[in-house]
Write a protein that holds these residues in place. Structure first.
Motif, PDB file in Angstrom:
ATOM      1  N   TYR A  73     -24.800 -11.769 -47.679  1.00 57.18           N
ATOM      2  CA  TYR A  73     -25.195 -12.474 -46.776  1.00 57.18           C
ATOM      3  C   TYR A  73     -26.643 -12.552 -46.388  1.00 57.18           C
ATOM      4  O   TYR A  73     -27.240 -13.697 -46.079  1.00 57.18           O
TER       5      TYR A  73
ATOM      6  N   TRP B  53     -26.142 -14.035 -33.723  1.00 57.19           N
ATOM      7  CA  TRP B  53     -24.760 -14.156 -33.181  1.00 57.19           C
ATOM      8  C   TRP B  53     -25.032 -14.195 -31.694  1.00 57.19           C
ATOM      9  O   TRP B  53     -24.376 -15.149 -30.890  1.00 57.19           O
TER      10      TRP B  53
ATOM     11  N   ARG C 236     -21.329  -5.786 -43.732  1.00 63.04           N
ATOM     12  CA  ARG C 236     -19.901  -5.895 -44.213  1.00 63.04           C
ATOM     13  C   ARG C 236     -20.160  -5.557 -45.596  1.00 63.04           C
ATOM     14  O   ARG C 236     -20.385  -6.419 -46.507  1.00 63.04           O
TER      15      ARG C 236
ATOM     16  N   TRP D 245     -23.333 -15.096 -43.063  1.00 60.21           N
ATOM     17  CA  TRP D 245     -21.955 -14.853 -42.567  1.00 60.21           C
ATOM     18  C   TRP D 245     -21.112 -16.248 -42.303  1.00 60.21           C
ATOM     19  O   TRP D 245     -20.049 -16.566 -42.798  1.00 60.21           O
ATOM     20  N   GLN D 246     -21.929 -17.130 -41.773  1.00 56.23           N
ATOM     21  CA  GLN D 246     -21.184 -18.167 -41.163  1.00 56.23           C
ATOM     22  C   GLN D 246     -21.233 -19.013 -42.375  1.00 56.23           C
ATOM     23  O   GLN D 246     -20.561 -20.292 -42.550  1.00 56.23           O
TER      24      GLN D 246
ATOM     25  N   GLU E 278     -13.189 -10.689 -46.213  1.00 50.84           N
ATOM     26  CA  GLU E 278     -14.690 -10.736 -46.558  1.00 50.84           C
ATOM     27  C   GLU E 278     -14.922 -10.175 -47.994  1.00 50.84           C
ATOM     28  O   GLU E 278     -13.862  -9.420 -48.345  1.00 50.84           O
TER      29      GLU E 278
ATOM     30  N   GLN F   6     -23.238  -7.339 -47.478  1.00 49.60           N
ATOM     31  CA  GLN F   6     -24.061  -7.390 -46.527  1.00 49.60           C
ATOM     32  C   GLN F   6     -25.544  -8.134 -47.234  1.00 49.60           C
ATOM     33  O   GLN F   6     -26.172  -8.800 -46.953  1.00 49.60           O
TER      34      GLN F   6
ATOM     35  N   SER G  71     -26.069 -12.844 -40.032  1.00 49.38           N
ATOM     36  CA  SER G  71     -25.435 -13.752 -39.444  1.00 49.38           C
ATOM     37  C   SER G  71     -25.317 -15.292 -40.085  1.00 49.38           C
ATOM     38  O   SER G  71     -24.426 -15.869 -40.119  1.00 49.38           O
TER      39      SER G  71
ATOM     40  N   MET H  12     -23.460 -13.015 -36.462  1.00 46.03           N
ATOM     41  CA  MET H  12     -22.639 -11.765 -36.984  1.00 46.03           C
ATOM     42  C   MET H  12     -22.829 -10.599 -36.452  1.00 46.03           C
ATOM     43  O   MET H  12     -24.220 -10.277 -36.455  1.00 46.03           O
TER      44      MET H  12
END
Length: 473
Positions: free
Chosen positions: A435, A275, A5, A219-220, A426, A432, A216, A1
Motif C-alpha cells: 500500500y 481515511w 495490513r 488501500w483504495q 486483502e 502495508q 490509505s 485506511m
C-alpha cells in the motif's frame, strides 16, 4: 485506511459471504447466557485497572457520553475493575512506535489481517483461556477467528467490530441537485464516471474523490483493482509471494482516476486525503462519491456531522471481470505485558464493549438504547458483515429494531447484496508495504497531468517485491 495490513496467510481470489456466514462446529445451538454472567471469563476479585481503546480523537460529545455510560455500567457489574478509555485511532505512522514503546492501552485494536504477524512476533498476549470461557467462545466464525490465532491454535485476538466490505458512499442530495435519481446509484465504473461529471457540471461540487495519503491511498487503489478482477499480490501456494502492483486492473483504475481528474474535471484535486480527511470532505459537502469500508457511516455520524436526514447513500462497489469487494475488519487484542488479572479484565471488557451486544438481547438493547438516546443520537444498525453467522446477525438486528436509526432504505444498494457479493481478502505478505508503494502513484495521477502510469507502477512493484523478499528472510 485505518489499519496496517500484514499477515502470514494469503487468500487468493474471491470468496463468497458463505465464509463469513460460517458458524462454529459446535453442536450447541442454545441461546447464550447473558454476557458477563458467571460463565464469563473468570478472574480474581482483586482491584485491577485497565486502559482501553476508546473513540476517535474527533468523536463528538454524544459518542463520548455513550462510552462513559457503558463504562459506568461495566464498572457497576465488575466493581473490582476500573476502566480508563483513551482516544484511539490506528495509524501506520505511529502504531509500531506505540507497540514497541509500551504506550498502547491494555485493550487495543488492530486490523483483521495484522493479527498473524503480531502473533508470530510474540507481540500479543495469550488470551485463549479467557475467550474460551465466554458463553459464545466457540461460536466465532472460524474463518475470521483464524486471523487472531497462533500456530499453536491459541487465541491472541478476536474479531471485534467493523467487518466490512469496501463500498461506494454517495450524497443523495447532490444526486438530486444534478438531476440524478438517488434511488438508482451507479452500478458500473463507467456510470460512476458519468455521474461524477454530471454532478460537477450541474453543482460545481466534485463528483468523486479518492484517498491518496499514505497507505490509505494504496488501500483504495487496491480496492479499485480488486473490483476490476485484479490483485496486488499472488502466491504459488509454496509460501512465496509475488507483488503484482502493475496488474492491468491496477493500471485500469489509475487511468480511470486520471480521466476523471484531467478530462472531466470531476475528481476532487486533493492528494492529501486519508481515511479521516476524506470522511471530513464528504461530511462537509465537498464531494459526492467515494469508496471506503461499508461501516464508515458510524464515523461520519460521530465525527463529521452526518445525520439520518443528511442525505447519505450507500451502495455496492461496482465490479466487473469477476471482481469483488475488498474486505477487512478489526481485531481486539491485549498488550503483551498485561498481568493475568488485566488479561481477564480485558476480555471482560472486550465482551462488554464489542461482542455481548451481538450475542445477548439485554446487552444489545442496552447498547442500542444508549446510542439512540444520546444527544445527538449515535448510529444504530449500520450494516456490517457478521462476526458469528448471518443468522446471529439477523437476530441481533431484530433485537434492536426499535432503536435502529440509520437510513437503511437509502443503503439498499449495499444491503441487497451484502450476503451474496464476492468478497476479496486483502493481500497477505508485506501488504502495508505494498500500500505504501502504491499511494505515491495515486498522488502523481492527481497532481501531474502527464504522469507515466506504467513507469510508476513498475517502480512501485520493484519496491513492493523488495519488501516482500526482505520480510521473508
Amino acid at each position: 485506511m485505518r489499519f496496517n495490513r500484514t499477515t502470514a496467510l494469503v487468500m487468493a481470489g474471491t470468496l463468497s459471504l458463505g465464509l463469513l456466514a460460517a458458524c462454529s462446529d459446535s453442536d450447541d445451538d442454545t441461546t447464550p447466557e447473558a454476557s458477563g454472567s458467571a460463565s464469563a471469563p473468570a478472574g480474581t476479585d482483586e482491584p485491577v485497572t485497565i486502559k482501553v481503546a476508546g473513540l476517535l480523537p474527533t468523536a463528538d460529545d454524544a459518542a463520548k457520553q455513550q462510552l462513559a455510560d457503558r463504562v459506568a455500567s461495566f464498572e457497576d457489574k465488575y466493581p473490582n475493575i476500573t476502566v480508563e478509555p483513551e482516544d484511539y485511532e490506528w495509524k501506520n505512522s505511529t502504531f509500531t512506535t506505540q507497540l514497541a514503546g509500551g504506550t498502547l492501552p491494555n485493550v487495543f485494536e488492530i486490523p483483521l489481517t495484522d493479527g498473524k504477524t503480531l502473533i508470530e512476533n510474540g507481540q500479543l498476549a495469550d488470551i485463549d483461556q479467557y475467550v474460551k470461557e465466554l458463553p459464545y467462545g466457540n461460536q466465532f466464525n472460524p474463518k475470521l477467528l483464524a486471523n487472531g490465532q497462533g500456530s499453536d491454535g491459541k487465541i491472541y485476538a478476536v474479531p471485534a467490530k467493523s467487518i466490512y466490505a469496501v463500498a461506494l458512499h454517495y450524497n443523495r442530495k447532490l444526486f438530486t441537485q444534478a438531476g440524478l435519481d438517488p434511488d438508482k446509484p451507479p452500478t458500473t465504473w463507467d456510470e460512476v464516471r458519468a455521474y461524477a461529471k454530471q454532478i460537477h457540471d450541474k453543482t460545481k461540487v466534485a463528483g468523486y474523490a479518492t484517498m491518496a495519503l499514505d497507505a490509505s491511498g494504496g488501500w483504495q487503489l487496491a480496492a479499485g483493482a480488486n473490483s476490476r478482477g485484479g490483485v496486488i499480490e499472488t502466491s504459488g501456494g509454496d509460501g512465496k509471494y509475488t507483488a503484482t502492483l502493475n496488474d492491468p486492473a491496477v493500471k485500469a483504475h489509475l487511468e480511470w482516476l486520471k480521466a476523471l481528474r484531467w478530462e472531466d474535471n470531476s475528481l476532487l484535486p486533493r492528494a492529501d486525503l486519508g481515511w479521516g480527511e476524506i470522511n471530513a470532505a464528504f461530511g462537509g459537502g465537498e464531494v459526492a462519491m467515494y469508496t471506503s469500508g461499508s461501516d464508515v457511516y458510524n464515523a461520519l455520524v460521530e465525527s463529521n456531522g452526518v445525520t439520518k436526514d443528511w442525505g447519505y447513500g450507500l451502495t455496492a462497489i461496482p465490479t466487473d471481470n469477476n471482481g469483488g469487494a475488498l474486505t477487512g475488519g478489526t481485531l481486539a487484542a491485549v498488550t503483551k505485558d498485561s498481568t493475568d488479572a488485566q488479561k481477564a479484565a480485558a476480555v471482560k471488557w472486550i465482551d462488554w464493549w464489542y461482542l455481548s451486544k451481538l450475542q445477548d438481547q439485554d446487552q444489545a438493547i442496552a447498547d442500542a438504547k444508549t446510542r439512540a438516546e444520546a444527544d445527538p443520537p449515535q448510529a444504530v444498525g449500520t450494516p456490517v458483515l457478521p462476526i458469528f453467522s448471518e443468522e446471529n446477525y439477523q437476530q441481533s438486528q431484530a433485537w434492536i429494531q426499535d432503536y435502529i436509526n440509520v437510513p437503511l432504505a437509502d443503503m439498499k444498494g449495499y444491503t441487497d447484496v451484502m450476503f451474496t457479493q464476492n468478497l476479496v481478502p486483502e493481500a497477505s505478505a508485506s501488504v502495508q508495504d505494498l500500500y505504501n508503494a502504491l499511494f505515491p502513484v495515486v498522488q502523481a495521477v492527481i497532481s501531474e497531468k502527464n504522469a507515466d502510469v506504467d513507469k510508476l507502477l513498475d517502480e512501485a512493484n520493484t519496491t513492493g517485491q523488495a519488501a516482500i523478499d526482505a520480510a521473508a528472510k
